[in-house]
Design a protein around this motif. Structure first.
Motif, short mmCIF file in Angstrom:
data_model
loop_
_atom_site.label_atom_id
_atom_site.label_comp_id
_atom_site.label_asym_id
_atom_site.label_seq_id
_atom_site.Cartn_x
_atom_site.Cartn_y
_atom_site.Cartn_z
N VAL A 287 12.50 -4.12 2.56
CA VAL A 287 11.62 -4.89 1.69
C VAL A 287 10.18 -4.69 2.16
O VAL A 287 9.90 -4.67 3.36
CB VAL A 287 11.99 -6.39 1.73
CG1 VAL A 287 11.06 -7.19 0.83
CG2 VAL A 287 13.43 -6.58 1.29
N ASP A 288 9.28 -4.57 1.23
CA ASP A 288 7.87 -4.33 1.54
C ASP A 288 7.17 -5.65 1.91
O ASP A 288 6.42 -6.22 1.12
CB ASP A 288 7.19 -3.67 0.34
CG ASP A 288 5.70 -3.47 0.56
OD1 ASP A 288 5.28 -3.37 1.72
OD2 ASP A 288 4.96 -3.42 -0.44
N TYR A 289 7.43 -6.10 3.13
CA TYR A 289 6.82 -7.36 3.57
C TYR A 289 5.32 -7.23 3.78
O TYR A 289 4.57 -8.20 3.61
CB TYR A 289 7.50 -7.84 4.85
CG TYR A 289 8.95 -8.24 4.65
CD1 TYR A 289 9.29 -9.37 3.90
CD2 TYR A 289 9.99 -7.48 5.18
CE1 TYR A 289 10.61 -9.73 3.71
CE2 TYR A 289 11.32 -7.83 4.99
CZ TYR A 289 11.62 -8.96 4.25
OH TYR A 289 12.93 -9.31 4.05
N TRP A 290 4.86 -6.04 4.19
CA TRP A 290 3.43 -5.83 4.39
C TRP A 290 2.68 -6.01 3.07
O TRP A 290 1.67 -6.72 3.01
CB TRP A 290 3.15 -4.44 4.96
CG TRP A 290 3.20 -4.37 6.45
CD1 TRP A 290 4.14 -3.79 7.23
CD2 TRP A 290 2.24 -4.94 7.36
NE1 TRP A 290 3.85 -3.95 8.56
CE2 TRP A 290 2.68 -4.66 8.68
CE3 TRP A 290 1.06 -5.66 7.20
CZ2 TRP A 290 1.99 -5.06 9.81
CZ3 TRP A 290 0.36 -6.07 8.33
CH2 TRP A 290 0.82 -5.77 9.61
N GLY A 291 3.18 -5.37 2.04
CA GLY A 291 2.53 -5.51 0.74
C GLY A 291 2.55 -6.94 0.24
O GLY A 291 1.55 -7.46 -0.26
N ALA A 292 3.70 -7.60 0.39
CA ALA A 292 3.82 -8.99 -0.05
C ALA A 292 2.87 -9.90 0.72
O ALA A 292 2.23 -10.78 0.14
CB ALA A 292 5.26 -9.46 0.13
N SER A 293 2.76 -9.67 2.02
CA SER A 293 1.87 -10.50 2.85
C SER A 293 0.41 -10.29 2.47
O SER A 293 -0.37 -11.25 2.40
CB SER A 293 2.08 -10.16 4.33
OG SER A 293 3.41 -10.41 4.73
N LEU A 294 0.03 -9.04 2.22
CA LEU A 294 -1.35 -8.75 1.84
C LEU A 294 -1.68 -9.37 0.48
O LEU A 294 -2.78 -9.92 0.29
CB LEU A 294 -1.58 -7.24 1.80
CG LEU A 294 -1.63 -6.54 3.16
CD1 LEU A 294 -1.59 -5.03 2.97
CD2 LEU A 294 -2.90 -6.94 3.92
N ILE A 295 -0.74 -9.29 -0.45
CA ILE A 295 -0.95 -9.90 -1.77
C ILE A 295 -1.12 -11.41 -1.64
O ILE A 295 -2.04 -12.01 -2.20
CB ILE A 295 0.22 -9.57 -2.71
CG1 ILE A 295 0.22 -8.08 -3.06
CG2 ILE A 295 0.14 -10.40 -3.99
CD1 ILE A 295 1.46 -7.63 -3.78
#
Length: 521
Positions: free
Chosen positions: A213-221
């Motif tokens: 899962v793209d947690y980095w992208g989700a966190s940045l969003i």
């Protein structure tokens, strides 16, 4: 495909399922959606008394709503993506547990700070439930048949939104219950929904352990959106538009969101699939949904406050007075859903709905503290009709263009942008309302020969604690200021009109997956 047969397909299975089996599965899904939506609407009318009881301010009033929307918005893409990777049934059960914890915590809150925090937890569960219900329904039913079942979805939305304010007003007015039961009332429905889902939702688990899962992208969003909303909430109040705080927060939000786009364009399993939302119709549907979300959430959330503070009605009366809008949602969503299923054409319903929504807000932009209730009711009914015709059908536009294995991420994306629009709308319109009310109260107190701040009118929503002359000043200020935020809502909704007019007049497909693709992963 016959009127009584649909396909229950998805990553979890591909067996055909008849109409009765679909309805049995929908019973649990719609019950849990009802609980989530009820927990939001039941609080709307009661919020003025809740915040007044906890000695909160107008800014905190806005944040009780914003915290829920923000948590829901930030988590929605993650839930949608997880639905493509793991068991939808398990995710539903987890989200129900989160929702229950948030509801209990909010009900036992002893301060506005605690209430805002637990409303954020509640928002995590609500965001999950809203997107997962849509994903599961979409995995069972083809886009064309889905229009018909969206009528049931619209009915649940309408009943929860009609019953919520009425129930909230009744609970608040009954002394032996009190406002805390506004948060407890949804819990029995979640219990019923849990048992119903355990019995009726039988899906084959999907195991994709090789996928991350793209947690980095989700966190940045989440970080970028949160910083932007914090700026919207505090600008022109705690600091000026042109200040170092504005520069730091806006620049920070732009950098974070830019980094999120960069990450999403490079990871194999992005939280928000850029290749989907860059296409014409999905992009236009998202723009229209964002505009509808900003207009609807941003405008409608303050109606209860208008009736109670601006017009002096009780919470129960305020709930009854919002019924024209909710009736509009019920009737229009049911009728539009059946027409869409019959014709396979979704664009006419979307365009008509957003135009009616805009006209409704234009009508409400003329209200003040003396506007006849008939005129207010007509505006609210138009807003309800517009929402019922456009909101779920915009989801259909996007879902009709994506394959089954991207359904969760795509549904999460449009739900994310709609919730983002609602969160921004509540923050922006709440800030505009607070500033306008503050100015009008100051002017009113000056006419009475009272120094601004001496009467306490600008810092509290506990109206009953104010002297009678100051009460009148505050009520007039709120009644006259509310029209200005509906004018902004109408301008925002106009963007949705333009986006919907540019949609391709496509026909909804009869298959669950795109033609030529396998049903199973």
């Amino acid at each position: 495909m016959s009127a009584h047969t649909t396909v229950a397909a998805g990553p979890e299975g591909s067996a055909t399922t008849d109409h009765k089996q679909v309805l049995r599965a929908l019973s649990g899904l719609l019950t849990v959606l009802f609980a989530a939506m009820l927990s939001s609407t039941v609080v709307s009318v009661a919020l003025p008394q809740i915040i007044g009881s906890l000695n909160g301010t107008q800014s905190q009033f806005t944040w009780v709503v914003t915290a829920t929307l923000l948590a829901s918005t930030a988590s929605t893409p993650i839930w949608g993506k997880l639905a493509d990777l793991f068991s939808k049934k398990l995710l539903l059960q987890v989200s129900i547990a989160i929702f229950v914890v948030g509801s209990l915590g909010a009900g036992f809150s002893q301060s506005t700070g605690q209430l805002i925090a637990f409303r954020a937890v509640q928002g995590l569960g609500m965001g999950a439930l809203q997107v997962l219900v849509q994903v599961v329904i979409a995995a069972m039913i083809s886009p064309r048949e889905r229009g018909r079942y969206n009528g049931y979805l619209g009915g649940v939305m309408a009943v929860s939104t009609v019953g919520g304010p009425l129930l909230g007003g009744l609970i608040t007015d009954v002394s032996w219950l009190g406002w805390r039961w506004c948060f407890f009332i949804a819990l029995p429905f979640t219990v019923v929904a849990s048992f119903a889902l355990a019995r009726t939702l039988h899906l084959q688990d999907v195991r994709r352990p090789d996928t991350k899962v793209d947690y980095w992208g989700a966190s940045l969003i989440a970080a970028g959106v949160s910083l932007l909303l914090l700026w919207v909430t505090f600008v022109d109040n705690s600091f000026a538009w042109l200040s170092w705080q504005t520069a730091a927060m806006v620049t920070g939000a732009v950098v974070l969101l830019g980094a999120a786009v960069w990450v999403e364009s490079r990871v194999p399993e992005p939280v928000i699939p850029l290749h989907v939302i860059k296409r014409r119709d999905p992009a236009l549907a998202i723009v229209a949904s964002l505009a509808v979300g900003m207009a609807m959430f941003g405008g409608a959330v303050f109606l209860g406050q208008y009736f109670q503070i601006g017009r002096g009605y009780s919470p129960t009366e305020a709930g009854l007075l919002t019924m024209p809008m909710m009736a509009g949602v019920l009737v229009s969503s049911t009728v539009a859903g059946r027409l869409v299923s019959k014709t396979g054409k979704v664009k006419p319903a979307v365009v008509s709905g957003v135009i009616v929504l805009t006209l409704g807000f234009l009508g409400l932009s003329t209200i003040d503290h003396e506007t006849p209730l008939v005129a207010v009711s007509v505006g609210m009914a138009a807003v309800g009709v517009g929402v019922g015709m456009s909101m779920q059908n915009l989801v259909l536009v996007l879902q009709n263009t994506v394959p089954l294995n991207e359904l969760g991420a795509a549904s999460g994306a449009i739900t994310f942008f709609r919730s983002l629009g609602g969160t921004i709308g509540v923050s922006v319109l709440g800030a505009v309302l607070a500033n306008t009310v503050s100015t009008k109260i100051t002017e009113g107190l000056t006419r009475l020969g009272i120094e601004a701040g001496a009467g306490g009118g600008g810092s509290t929503l506990n109206i009953k604690a104010l002297p009678a002359p100051v009460q009148e000043v505050v009520r007039t200020a709120y009644g006259d200021a509310t029209g200005s935020i509906f004018l902004i809502s109408a301008l925002i909704a106009t963007v949705g009109v333009i986006a919907s007019l540019l949609l391709t007049p496509a026909t909804l497909r009869d298959s669950v997956d795109l033609p030529g693709r396998a049903t199973d992963d």
